[in-house]
Scaffold this motif. Structure first.
Motif, PDB file in Angstrom:
ATOM      1  N   ARG A 195      -9.590   1.978  -4.782  1.00 55.04           N
ATOM      2  CA  ARG A 195      -9.854   2.709  -3.316  1.00 55.04           C
ATOM      3  C   ARG A 195     -10.954   4.069  -3.648  1.00 55.04           C
ATOM      4  O   ARG A 195     -10.884   4.887  -4.575  1.00 55.04           O
ATOM      5  N   HIS A 245      -8.175   1.689   6.103  1.00 53.26           N
ATOM      6  CA  HIS A 245      -7.880   2.854   6.949  1.00 53.26           C
ATOM      7  C   HIS A 245      -8.575   3.179   7.693  1.00 53.26           C
ATOM      8  O   HIS A 245      -9.542   4.942   7.809  1.00 53.26           O
ATOM      9  N   HIS A 293       1.089  -1.183   0.178  1.00 52.65           N
ATOM     10  CA  HIS A 293       0.026  -0.279   0.009  1.00 52.65           C
ATOM     11  C   HIS A 293       0.625   1.522   0.317  1.00 52.65           C
ATOM     12  O   HIS A 293       1.613   1.326   1.100  1.00 52.65           O
ATOM     13  N   HIS A 319       1.080   5.481  -2.173  1.00 48.73           N
ATOM     14  CA  HIS A 319       0.866   6.216  -2.863  1.00 48.73           C
ATOM     15  C   HIS A 319       1.972   6.978  -4.064  1.00 48.73           C
ATOM     16  O   HIS A 319       1.864   8.229  -4.315  1.00 48.73           O
ATOM     17  N   ASP A 371       3.315   3.326   2.689  1.00 50.53           N
ATOM     18  CA  ASP A 371       2.457   4.316   2.576  1.00 50.53           C
ATOM     19  C   ASP A 371       2.523   5.811   2.327  1.00 50.53           C
ATOM     20  O   ASP A 371       2.356   7.408   2.878  1.00 50.53           O
TER      21      ASP A 371
END
Ligand SMILES: [Zn+2]
Length: 480
Positions: free
Chosen positions: A183, A296, A33, A35, A411
């Motif tokens: 997501r 989350h 996970h 970004h 993350d």
């Protein structure tokens, strides 16, 4: 006195040092996970200087700079890259005991072989030295991932995303899979009637499906879920204050969607009901496809309306929330479990007061089908530091099975964040090493070393069931 950040950083005992250097250090990284921007990987971007990967998108650093009295112009504003770097270099000495201090120097060492301490005196030298390296092909973003022994990356993507960058990376034959994660936060957020209408319109465009009912909406989203799967996606993710698990009927969902579709404002109950329904549908699709679902939970976002207006989301104005997590979370997981629709699940909490809640919640829904089916994810965001990681690992050890933990993820939005795995691994080895030397655990390094390697890598590989490349010959794993 030990040297600052030497090879035995955070490893207080000989056994901890042995566990880290012989077992943990060389394990590859599965970043399940993060970004990272997929377009930068597709283009194999090279940065021109250290400001770009460090300060263009890192809200941790911006917050520290603002706290240190630095004007916004130097954080997100129009100042030059060098001027921004100078302000960061002025801030770093004031970040003592914040994880930024460790991360900054670990990143300088691991990526650039720079062992200086960053401060205003060393700023120019470090900026020039790192800038020169970043301009060489060895520092393209794909090579940064290779350098850090990353085996797989999952980005975070909206259902309406074309995934063109993931597709290009695959077509290029890049050996590290860059996979999307589904997501759908925007598809559940009905707080702004115009925003959700715009989203529905975009969904219509990308799917070519006319949406005028709740069923159409679900059909279009499921179409994207299928499309994501076709591009290699096998994980979903949800960023929520709390799980919504209100009861709902089909006709209620239809009626709420009609209101959304006609641009009306939903009341709080309707918003919650809608989110509750969407979460169940998403979770069922995840189960049908054998995906892993992630939640989350607990961030209170965009607390500065003034800065939200100026800079937009994810710019460093979020904090730990105090939502009541336990009851709706239990109800949601129970509903899926009872109907045999509960996918593998990872729960992340932002409020450390929920640590024991999470550590015990996961035990309610492990059904023996697979080891560690329900996971409590690694210490997240504000908790992603030494104290937060130790507390997460301790609570997980005490109330569940640490040995079945799938471990660390970045993350992060930065290609320079991978030393956070090293940070986690050192802390993990230190905890085990300490207890072995104390006589609290047997001095069986074969077994403890295996558990360490499992937590660092193997558990995640087995959990997600990704077929990853064999380890390169250069990676040595000690057996004794
Ligand atoms: Zn995230």
């Amino acid at each position: 006195m030990k040297k600052f950040l030497d090879e035995n950083f955070l490893l207080r005992t000989k056994t901890a040092q042995k566990l880290y250097h012989d077992y943990a250090k060389e394990m590859p990284i599965i970043d399940y996970h993060c970004h990272l921007p997929p377009e930068q990987i597709a283009d194999d971007v090279q940065f021109e200087n250290l400001t770009q990967p460090w300060l263009y998108g890192d809200h941790y650093k911006w917050r520290a700079m603002r706290t240190n009295g630095v004007n916004e112009d130097y954080c997100t504003g129009k100042k030059s890259d060098w001027e921004k770097f100078q302000k960061w270099a002025e801030t770093v000495p004031y970040t003592l005991r914040n994880p930024l201090y460790h991360w900054t120097h670990l990143e300088l060492q691991r990526y650039f072989d720079v062992h200086d301490i960053l401060n205003p005196d060393t700023a120019k030298k470090i900026y020039d030295e790192c800038g020169a390296k970043l301009k060489t092909p060895a520092y393209s973003v794909r090579n940064l991932l290779r350098k850090m022994n990353v085996r797989l990356v999952c980005t975070t993507d909206d259902p309406t995303d074309s995934l063109q960058h993931h597709i290009k990376v695959k077509e290029d034959g890049f050996e590290i899979p860059i996979l999307p994660a589904f997501r759908p936060d925007n598809a559940m957020d009905t707080s702004d009637p115009q925003k959700i209408l715009k989203y529905i319109k975009k969904l219509e465009e990308v799917t070519n499906i006319a949406i005028s009912s709740f069923d159409d909406f679900l059909f279009a989203l499921q179409n994207r879920h299928d499309f994501f799967a076709s591009v290699g996606c096998s994980v979903s993710d949800h960023g929520l204050e709390e799980i919504c698990a209100d009861d709902f009927t089909g006709s209620e969902s239809d009626a709420i969607f009609s209101k959304i579709h006609s641009g009306k404002t939903l009341n709080q109950d309707e918003q919650r009901k809608f989110k509750s329904a969407m979460l169940i549908h998403f979770a069922e699709w995840d189960w049908e496809k054998g995906w892993v679902q992630q939640f989350h939970l607990g961030a209170l976002r965009n607390n500065s309306s003034r800065m939200l207006q100026t800079l937009g989301k994810d710019t460093g104005w979020d904090s730990v929330g105090d939502f009541a997590q336990a009851k709706p979370l239990a109800k949601f997981l129970d509903k899926l479990d009872r109907n045999n629709r509960l996918a593998k699940t990872i729960l992340y909490n932002l409020n450390p007061a929920n640590n024991e809640l999470m550590a015990t919640m996961i035990g309610n829904f492990n059904d023996g089908s697979v080891a560690g089916k329900i996971q409590w994810g690694s210490a997240w965001w504000f908790l992603d530091q030494k104290d937060g990681m130790i507390k997460q690992v301790d609570a997980l050890s005490n109330m569940s099975l640490l040995s079945r933990f799938i471990g660390m993820l970045t993350d992060s939005r930065s290609f320079l964040s991978y030393p956070r795995h090293e940070y986690f691994r050192r802390i993990l080895c230190d905890l085990f090493g300490d207890e072995i030397e104390n006589g609290e655990l047997p001095n069986d390094l074969n077994w403890v070393g295996k558990i360490i390697r499992d937590i660092c890598y193997t558990n995640a590989q087995n959990y997600f069931n990704w077929q990853l490349q064999q380890q390169p010959a250069t990676v040595k794993i000690a057996t004794a």
